[in-house]
Every structure is written in C-alpha cells, then in structure tokens.
Scaffold this motif. Sequence first.
Motif, PDB file in Angstrom:
ATOM      1  N   LEU A   1      -1.831 -10.828   4.430  1.00 49.53           N
ATOM      2  CA  LEU A   1      -1.373  -9.715   5.395  1.00 49.53           C
ATOM      3  C   LEU A   1      -2.321  -8.282   5.045  1.00 49.53           C
ATOM      4  O   LEU A   1      -2.861  -7.604   5.936  1.00 49.53           O
ATOM      5  CB  LEU A   1       0.185  -9.376   5.177  1.00 49.53           C
ATOM      6  N   GLY A   2      -2.487  -8.115   3.936  1.00 49.50           N
ATOM      7  CA  GLY A   2      -3.038  -6.955   3.151  1.00 49.50           C
ATOM      8  C   GLY A   2      -4.630  -7.042   2.870  1.00 49.50           C
ATOM      9  O   GLY A   2      -5.176  -6.121   2.685  1.00 49.50           O
ATOM     10  N   GLY A   3      -5.097  -8.233   2.423  1.00 51.47           N
ATOM     11  CA  GLY A   3      -6.536  -8.328   2.067  1.00 51.47           C
ATOM     12  C   GLY A   3      -6.644  -7.648   0.442  1.00 51.47           C
ATOM     13  O   GLY A   3      -5.567  -7.265  -0.228  1.00 51.47           O
ATOM     14  N   PRO A   4      -7.801  -7.636  -0.004  1.00 51.57           N
ATOM     15  CA  PRO A   4      -8.123  -7.270  -1.473  1.00 51.57           C
ATOM     16  C   PRO A   4      -8.009  -5.589  -1.587  1.00 51.57           C
ATOM     17  O   PRO A   4      -7.739  -4.842  -0.497  1.00 51.57           O
ATOM     18  CB  PRO A   4      -9.475  -7.419  -1.521  1.00 51.57           C
ATOM     19  N   GLY A   5      -7.469  -5.153  -2.787  1.00 50.17           N
ATOM     20  CA  GLY A   5      -7.264  -3.688  -3.062  1.00 50.17           C
ATOM     21  C   GLY A   5      -7.546  -3.501  -4.714  1.00 50.17           C
ATOM     22  O   GLY A   5      -8.020  -4.142  -5.133  1.00 50.17           O
ATOM     23  N   GLU A   6      -6.907  -2.378  -5.272  1.00 52.15           N
ATOM     24  CA  GLU A   6      -7.030  -2.147  -6.197  1.00 52.15           C
ATOM     25  C   GLU A   6      -5.768  -2.184  -7.162  1.00 52.15           C
ATOM     26  O   GLU A   6      -5.895  -2.014  -8.392  1.00 52.15           O
ATOM     27  CB  GLU A   6      -7.487  -0.485  -6.289  1.00 52.15           C
ATOM     28  N   GLY A   7      -4.883  -2.640  -6.457  1.00 50.01           N
ATOM     29  CA  GLY A   7      -3.259  -2.734  -7.280  1.00 50.01           C
ATOM     30  C   GLY A   7      -3.175  -3.879  -8.082  1.00 50.01           C
ATOM     31  O   GLY A   7      -3.453  -4.860  -7.590  1.00 50.01           O
ATOM     32  N   THR A   8      -2.662  -3.702  -9.215  1.00 55.26           N
ATOM     33  CA  THR A   8      -2.278  -4.806 -10.178  1.00 55.26           C
ATOM     34  C   THR A   8      -0.943  -5.379  -9.641  1.00 55.26           C
ATOM     35  O   THR A   8      -0.241  -4.800  -9.399  1.00 55.26           O
ATOM     36  CB  THR A   8      -2.165  -4.130 -11.550  1.00 55.26           C
ATOM     37  N   VAL A   9      -1.273  -6.782  -9.726  1.00 49.46           N
ATOM     38  CA  VAL A   9      -0.105  -7.707  -9.512  1.00 49.46           C
ATOM     39  C   VAL A   9       0.426  -8.329 -10.854  1.00 49.46           C
ATOM     40  O   VAL A   9      -0.657  -9.079 -11.249  1.00 49.46           O
ATOM     41  CB  VAL A   9      -0.257  -8.776  -8.507  1.00 49.46           C
TER      42      VAL A   9
ATOM     43  N   ARG B   1      -5.825  -8.530  -7.134  1.00 51.15           N
ATOM     44  CA  ARG B   1      -5.558  -6.955  -6.687  1.00 51.15           C
ATOM     45  C   ARG B   1      -5.449  -6.674  -5.116  1.00 51.15           C
ATOM     46  O   ARG B   1      -6.154  -7.154  -4.477  1.00 51.15           O
ATOM     47  CB  ARG B   1      -6.811  -6.263  -7.453  1.00 51.15           C
ATOM     48  N   LEU B   2      -4.299  -6.015  -5.193  1.00 46.60           N
ATOM     49  CA  LEU B   2      -4.021  -5.738  -3.729  1.00 46.60           C
ATOM     50  C   LEU B   2      -3.806  -4.205  -3.300  1.00 46.60           C
ATOM     51  O   LEU B   2      -3.962  -3.513  -4.135  1.00 46.60           O
ATOM     52  CB  LEU B   2      -2.565  -6.306  -3.351  1.00 46.60           C
ATOM     53  N   PRO B   3      -3.880  -3.903  -1.944  1.00 47.53           N
ATOM     54  CA  PRO B   3      -3.590  -2.488  -1.652  1.00 47.53           C
ATOM     55  C   PRO B   3      -2.286  -2.006  -2.005  1.00 47.53           C
ATOM     56  O   PRO B   3      -1.432  -2.960  -2.429  1.00 47.53           O
ATOM     57  CB  PRO B   3      -3.707  -2.699  -0.084  1.00 47.53           C
ATOM     58  N   LEU B   4      -2.029  -0.742  -2.298  1.00 45.91           N
ATOM     59  CA  LEU B   4      -0.962  -0.175  -2.941  1.00 45.91           C
ATOM     60  C   LEU B   4       0.310  -0.689  -2.471  1.00 45.91           C
ATOM     61  O   LEU B   4       1.105  -1.438  -3.287  1.00 45.91           O
ATOM     62  CB  LEU B   4      -0.837   1.471  -2.624  1.00 45.91           C
ATOM     63  N   ARG B   5       0.799  -0.769  -1.344  1.00 43.20           N
ATOM     64  CA  ARG B   5       2.086  -1.287  -0.871  1.00 43.20           C
ATOM     65  C   ARG B   5       2.213  -2.712  -0.794  1.00 43.20           C
ATOM     66  O   ARG B   5       3.242  -3.143  -1.239  1.00 43.20           O
ATOM     67  CB  ARG B   5       2.163  -0.745   0.584  1.00 43.20           C
ATOM     68  N   ASP B   6       1.115  -3.517  -0.837  1.00 40.85           N
ATOM     69  CA  ASP B   6       1.244  -4.971  -1.090  1.00 40.85           C
ATOM     70  C   ASP B   6       1.232  -5.164  -2.291  1.00 40.85           C
ATOM     71  O   ASP B   6       1.917  -6.161  -2.887  1.00 40.85           O
ATOM     72  CB  ASP B   6       0.203  -5.398  -0.331  1.00 40.85           C
ATOM     73  N   ALA B   7       0.781  -4.330  -3.418  1.00 45.45           N
ATOM     74  CA  ALA B   7       1.041  -4.681  -4.790  1.00 45.45           C
ATOM     75  C   ALA B   7       2.360  -4.379  -5.129  1.00 45.45           C
ATOM     76  O   ALA B   7       2.758  -5.101  -5.984  1.00 45.45           O
ATOM     77  CB  ALA B   7      -0.142  -3.660  -5.499  1.00 45.45           C
ATOM     78  N   ALA B   8       2.986  -3.094  -4.687  1.00 43.39           N
ATOM     79  CA  ALA B   8       4.326  -2.882  -4.844  1.00 43.39           C
ATOM     80  C   ALA B   8       5.330  -3.974  -4.348  1.00 43.39           C
ATOM     81  O   ALA B   8       6.381  -4.383  -5.049  1.00 43.39           O
ATOM     82  CB  ALA B   8       4.699  -1.640  -4.434  1.00 43.39           C
ATOM     83  N   LEU B   9       5.000  -4.399  -3.250  1.00 41.11           N
ATOM     84  CA  LEU B   9       5.781  -5.585  -2.706  1.00 41.11           C
ATOM     85  C   LEU B   9       5.768  -6.835  -3.544  1.00 41.11           C
ATOM     86  O   LEU B   9       6.833  -7.659  -3.920  1.00 41.11           O
ATOM     87  CB  LEU B   9       5.112  -5.985  -1.273  1.00 41.11           C
ATOM     88  N   ALA B  10       4.414  -7.204  -3.805  1.00 45.17           N
ATOM     89  CA  ALA B  10       4.569  -8.165  -4.768  1.00 45.17           C
ATOM     90  C   ALA B  10       5.000  -8.206  -6.167  1.00 45.17           C
ATOM     91  O   ALA B  10       5.929  -9.090  -6.496  1.00 45.17           O
ATOM     92  CB  ALA B  10       2.892  -8.694  -4.886  1.00 45.17           C
ATOM     93  N   ASN B  11       5.089  -7.112  -6.714  1.00 40.55           N
ATOM     94  CA  ASN B  11       5.685  -6.643  -7.961  1.00 40.55           C
ATOM     95  C   ASN B  11       7.092  -6.712  -7.927  1.00 40.55           C
ATOM     96  O   ASN B  11       7.854  -7.141  -8.772  1.00 40.55           O
ATOM     97  CB  ASN B  11       5.130  -5.639  -8.705  1.00 40.55           C
ATOM     98  N   GLY B  12       7.681  -6.203  -6.747  1.00 41.89           N
ATOM     99  CA  GLY B  12       9.007  -6.112  -6.567  1.00 41.89           C
ATOM    100  C   GLY B  12       9.668  -7.619  -6.398  1.00 41.89           C
ATOM    101  O   GLY B  12      10.702  -7.962  -7.164  1.00 41.89           O
ATOM    102  N   PHE B  13       8.635  -8.539  -5.796  1.00 41.26           N
ATOM    103  CA  PHE B  13       9.144  -9.767  -5.375  1.00 41.26           C
ATOM    104  C   PHE B  13       9.344 -10.653  -6.720  1.00 41.26           C
ATOM    105  O   PHE B  13      10.207 -11.179  -7.069  1.00 41.26           O
ATOM    106  CB  PHE B  13       8.278 -10.445  -4.528  1.00 41.26           C
TER     107      PHE B  13
END
Length: 466
Positions: free
Chosen positions: A66-74, A80-92
């Motif tokens: 859904l999000g594609g590549p980004g800078e956010g750590t998982v 590495r994912l876009p901000l909101r996707d990284a937060a989603l992944a980390n919460g999951f």
Amino acid sequence: MNAIDPGAAPLPAQRIADFAATLRHGDIPAAVRARARIQMLDAIGVGLAANAYGFADRALAGIAALGGPGEGTVIGRAERLPLRDAALANGFLMHGLDFDDTHLASIIHATAACLPVALSLGEALDASGEEVLTAYAAGMEVAIRIGLAVKGGFHHAGYHATGVVSHFSSAVTAGRLLGLTTSQIAHAQGIASSTAAGIQVFLEDGAWTKRFHPGWGAVAGITAATLAQHGFVGPARPYEGKFGLFDSHLQAHASEADVSLLDEGLGERWELAESAIKPYPVCHFIHGAADSAIALQAQITDVAAIDSFRILLPGPTMKIVAEPAADKLRPGNDYAAKFSAQFVVATCLRLGRFGLAELEPEALRDPATLALAARARCEVDPDSAFPETFSGGVEILLKDGRRLFHHERVNSGAGARRLDEAGASAKFLGAAGMVLEAAAAQRACEAVLSLEARPVRQTMRLLARA
C-alpha cells in the motif's frame, strides 16, 4: 469558524490538550520516567519477537504494497516505510503477540496505544529522546484516563478498548511532537473521534484484527494531528458530546461513564507507572488463574490424577476468556488460545509454565493438554479485586477425593509484583533474541533504557534488522 469558544469553561478535550501542549520532560517525576523506559523496552521487545511469526510477514507485505518505500524504521526488519505505514507496522508488531503491557484499571494496552507514534513520528522529525519520552508520557496518560472514564464499557459494548483509545492517545502524542497549540491538540482529539473503532468479533475465531488496531490508531492519530496543524476543525466535545464517543460507543453503558476521570489529576498523578508488564503471552484477564495453576502444578505428580478443576475468573471477563466453552476447550489457533482460560490453565497445570512455545501449533494440538482442558469449569471469582488487579484462582478435585486450591489476588507483573528493570530486560533479551543476534539485542536494550541520551533516530537504527 472555530468550533471551540475561547471564552467558555475548558472542556475535557481542551484540558487534555493543555496538559499535553505544556508538558515538559522535567515535569515528569524521575521515577515515572524510569518506569516509562521500562515499559517502552517491553513493548519494543515483544514487537521484535513478533517478526518470528508468519503473521508479521503477511501483514508487512500488505502494508508495504500500500505504501511503497520510505524512510521510517520498522522494528526488527530491513524494510523502511513512509511515516504512517511505519507507525502502522510498528503498532501491529508491538501488539501482535498480545504480550505487551496492560493498565489493569483502565483495561487497555496503553503503550501500544501511543508508542508507535512516538517512535515513528519522532524519527521522522529527528526528535530528541527526551521529546519522544515526553510525548509518550502524555499519550499514555490520555489513553489510560479514557479507559478509566468508561469503566470497562467499551468491552461490554463489543469494542476492543485499546483499538478505540489509541486514536485519541496517538493524536495527542503526535500533537505534542509536532509542537501544536492547546487549541490544535483539542481539534486533533475531535478529528480522532471520527476514526476511533475496533470491534471484538475476532474473539469468535481468533482472527488477526486485534493485532491491527493500535497501529491503525497510530495512522489516525498522525493524520488527525497533521490536519489540526493546518487548521482543520474538529468537534469540541468528542468524548461527552451528544453522539460523541461515550454516547456512540458505550451504548447501554453510557450512563456509567465518568467524564471527570478524563482529566482528573493530569500532571499530578501519573497513571502510566501503574501499567503491568505481562509474564505470559495471553490475555491479561487469565493471569491470576495462570499464576494459581503454576503454583498448584508443583503439588501434582501426575495430571492423570486430576478428576476436574474449577477456574475462578473476574465476572466481567467471562464472556471474553471463558465463553462459549465449546470453542474455548479446543482453540483453533494461537490467537484463540490466548483468550481461552481453559487451555491456558490446563497448560500451566501440565507444564508449570506458559510462554510463546506453548502457543506453537503442536502445543495447541497436544492431546494431553486438550484432554485436561475438557475437565475445566469456569466460574466467577467471588474474591476478585478486578479491575484493580486481575485476580484468579484454581481448585482441583483429585480422583482420590482430595481438593487443592490456590488463589492470587494480585496477578504476577502487577502492583508490588511488577517486573523491575532487570526483569523487563531479561524478558526483552529473550524476545528480541528471536530475531536479533545476542550482541545486537543487548545493544538495543541498552539504547532503549538510555533513550533520552540521544536523538531517537540513533536508537531506531539499533532496532532495525540489517
């Protein structure tokens, strides 16, 4: 038009917003900051461990698509994912094993409800460790007080409380990191009231949706705060207003909510330090009974000698962890097993323990455990201290007529029995070691416990997988 009248008496959302907007790191007592670091460590550790399970790969594949590549750590991964996707992944991941902390009185997984935003948005903003811990502390207090105010009502109405409160606590956490004004953080809460959800139908079949709830709250919180930052107007009374959160989500239990608890003692009494770290990777409602079963196991030489046993549980939790009995006796997957008092207690009586290994497929199919679980009967605990603690007991009737009984009023991990830094570190190293080399896990542990000493980006790099 501004929906908040500056001349009116402050509303709950405004008082919460003022607390978050004005909170400074030095305002938080040193003992509370120390406890915050321990709880952050625990959530990150169980999030790392979640990567050892197949559900994590499947979820991350969908999130990445859904999000594609980004800078956010998982955490625990190379992606590495876009901000909101990284937060989603980390919460999951943090909530994926249901092994993260619980504030017992509010009945929520408080850290999972705000830490994903604190870390992911903090990383994106290049925030300091002090700023991240301060925002986390603000979000924790808000999440817990919403849970306290509803007095278990979300669960009674069919909602997963953590899934609901995470939208608001994440919005406040994000607002604090973004440096929003009191008015803007109030609007962010109002915006979050239109996204807050999370139904408990997963209890029927052990579906994965509960794992998803805190991360989705993180996405909503970042969105709400960013919209508010740019002038978006939210309702002024998201909690207590007509058709607000309490009215819409508590249904028949709306009259039981206490609005005053939303902001009572904010900045003076710190609830975050009361969260309990789980010693078992199962629903916290079962922990007192699990403690009791483990205590009794030492007195039993052969479980074949057990004729039957009673499991005593807090009354309001019966529908979640004990009913319907036919489904609980033979859980179809690991997630269903986490919510089966019969299966968990039977395992504890057999083995004297319950860890992640006891949720593996072969453990779920173990004929000896299933045969023992079939001899269980769940009843309401007349001596429960719920919701202050998750009390529980077990009474065993042996085939020779003897009865054995044990009751724990305060479950392990809570109150005076809570895990200290050494205990939490040991749990972290065991969990993180499932996906990181021992030396990398040790470095990560030390970095989280000294979070405030460096920019959060440096800590996040140590939580990723090369």
